[in-house]
Design an enzyme around this catalytic site. Sequence first.
Site, PDB file in Angstrom:
ATOM      1  N   ASN A   8       1.207  -0.975  -0.219  1.00  0.00           N
ATOM      2  CA  ASN A   8      -0.197   0.410  -0.036  1.00  0.00           C
ATOM      3  C   ASN A   8       1.211   1.294   0.226  1.00  0.00           C
ATOM      4  OD1 ASN A   8      -1.737   2.109   0.822  1.00  0.00           O
ATOM      5  ND2 ASN A   8      -2.151   1.598   2.404  1.00  0.00           N
ATOM      6  N   TRP A   9       1.335   1.259  -1.166  1.00  0.00           N
ATOM      7  CA  TRP A   9       1.902   2.993  -1.421  1.00  0.00           C
ATOM      8  C   TRP A   9       0.908   4.431  -1.102  1.00  0.00           C
ATOM      9  CZ3 TRP A   9       4.465   1.801  -6.799  1.00  0.00           C
ATOM     10  CH2 TRP A   9       5.234   1.116  -6.660  1.00  0.00           C
ATOM     11  N   LYS A  10       0.161   4.404  -0.555  1.00  0.00           N
ATOM     12  CA  LYS A  10      -1.244   5.480   0.306  1.00  0.00           C
ATOM     13  C   LYS A  10      -0.201   6.730  -0.668  1.00  0.00           C
ATOM     14  CE  LYS A  10      -0.014   3.292   4.982  1.00  0.00           C
ATOM     15  NZ  LYS A  10       0.244   3.539   6.119  1.00  0.00           N
ATOM     16  N   HIS A  97      -9.283   0.996   5.256  1.00  0.00           N
ATOM     17  CA  HIS A  97      -8.158   1.370   5.805  1.00  0.00           C
ATOM     18  C   HIS A  97      -8.408   2.238   7.392  1.00  0.00           C
ATOM     19  CE1 HIS A  97      -4.625   2.362   6.010  1.00  0.00           C
ATOM     20  NE2 HIS A  97      -3.750   1.155   5.430  1.00  0.00           N
ATOM     21  N   GLU A  99      -6.498   4.406   7.656  1.00  0.00           N
ATOM     22  CA  GLU A  99      -6.974   6.004   7.593  1.00  0.00           C
ATOM     23  C   GLU A  99      -7.877   6.213   7.095  1.00  0.00           C
ATOM     24  OE1 GLU A  99      -2.888   5.354   5.821  1.00  0.00           O
ATOM     25  OE2 GLU A  99      -2.214   5.176   7.453  1.00  0.00           O
ATOM     26  N   GLU A 169      -5.243  -4.592  10.710  1.00  0.00           N
ATOM     27  CA  GLU A 169      -4.359  -3.929  11.041  1.00  0.00           C
ATOM     28  C   GLU A 169      -4.920  -3.412  12.139  1.00  0.00           C
ATOM     29  OE1 GLU A 169      -2.467  -3.015   6.873  1.00  0.00           O
ATOM     30  OE2 GLU A 169      -4.630  -2.017   6.980  1.00  0.00           O
ATOM     31  N   GLY A 175       1.768   2.165  10.842  1.00  0.00           N
ATOM     32  CA  GLY A 175       3.622   2.928  10.604  1.00  0.00           C
ATOM     33  C   GLY A 175       4.199   3.706  11.532  1.00  0.00           C
ATOM     34  N   SER A 213       2.863  -2.591  10.291  1.00  0.00           N
ATOM     35  CA  SER A 213       4.488  -2.760  10.441  1.00  0.00           C
ATOM     36  C   SER A 213       5.418  -3.882  10.570  1.00  0.00           C
ATOM     37  CB  SER A 213       4.957  -2.706  11.973  1.00  0.00           C
ATOM     38  OG  SER A 213       4.655  -1.281  12.553  1.00  0.00           O
ATOM     39  N   GLY A 234       2.998  -0.821   4.170  1.00  0.00           N
ATOM     40  CA  GLY A 234       2.639   0.174   3.839  1.00  0.00           C
ATOM     41  C   GLY A 234       4.032   0.779   3.339  1.00  0.00           C
ATOM     42  N   GLY A 235       5.285   0.902   4.980  1.00  0.00           N
ATOM     43  CA  GLY A 235       5.954   2.198   4.525  1.00  0.00           C
ATOM     44  C   GLY A 235       7.437   0.770   4.773  1.00  0.00           C
TER      45      GLY A 235
HETATM   46  C1  PEP Z   1      -1.136   0.217   6.342  1.00  0.00           C
HETATM   47  O1  PEP Z   1      -0.843   1.029   6.309  1.00  0.00           O
HETATM   48  O2  PEP Z   1      -1.523  -0.587   6.263  1.00  0.00           O
HETATM   49  C2  PEP Z   1       0.118   0.150   6.820  1.00  0.00           C
HETATM   50  C3  PEP Z   1       0.150  -1.628   7.801  1.00  0.00           C
HETATM   51  O3  PEP Z   1       1.052   0.618   7.064  1.00  0.00           O
HETATM   52  P1  PEP Z   1       2.673  -0.196   7.258  1.00  0.00           P
HETATM   53  O4  PEP Z   1       2.844  -1.335   7.143  1.00  0.00           O
HETATM   54  O5  PEP Z   1       3.663   1.147   7.509  1.00  0.00           O
HETATM   55  O6  PEP Z   1       2.726  -0.307   9.256  1.00  0.00           O
END
Ligand code: PEP
Length: 249
Positions: A8-10, A97, A99, A169, A175, A213, A234-235
Amino acid sequence: MKQLIAANWKMHKTWEESIQTAREIVVGTYNQLPANREVLIIPSFPHLKAVSDVLAKQKNYFLGAQNLYPALKGAFTGEVSPAQLLDVGCSYVLVGHSERRHVLQEQDEFLAQKASFALEQGLKVIFCIGETIEQRQQGRTKEVLRSQLELGLKDVQKVDSEDLVIAYEPVWAIGTGQVAQEQDILDAHAFIREFLQKTFSGAEEVRILYGGSVKPANASSILALDNVDGVLVGGASLTAESFNQIILA
Ligand code: PEP
């Protein structure tokens, strides 16, 4: 059932960066991709077509979108329909999600409309759920997960189990660098599986991803856990160097 490794590149990356990273992901993993894995890249809307072109005809590599609007077409300025997503090559879409729930204030009812409409229109849905740190500390994790599943999937009557994916999640793990303990992941995923079994036929085939994470150092142990059918990243998906290690973990 194949494990799904999703990026997920957001709201990150330029056009060129999206193309470059997608290319590096395919080139760096294609020949070694384990037979039981699929890769999903979820860039931001303006880059969907460019990444779609990179992934075209690459078996086991798929494109997803971060959002949709639950209508066929019409006067919804700034929104994107499932047909438009399918048209540029998306197979998947994220719904719920953290966010979207917490920053954009999307409520269960709206998420339910998005999930059922996207499925009806032929997209696979990754429906995201997870508790906040306060809810966990109050011992309400399962209650929150049950409620998000019940309310969010209430209009999903008949679903091909391969088309629905759940992503667990925990909000406090997204994040933050703070990954959930293995036992917490096991408990949550077993609870989600049990809910699905009571609700859908073929629930064994619904994939349950963990997100929060995930990084190269913890990916293989998370992916080995019972009822973990993939990860949403994500990251650590923003560079091919780290995401490729997760894909091949
Ligand atoms: C996400 O945005 O779905 C996520 C899991 O982010 P991260 O891996 O950065 O925690």
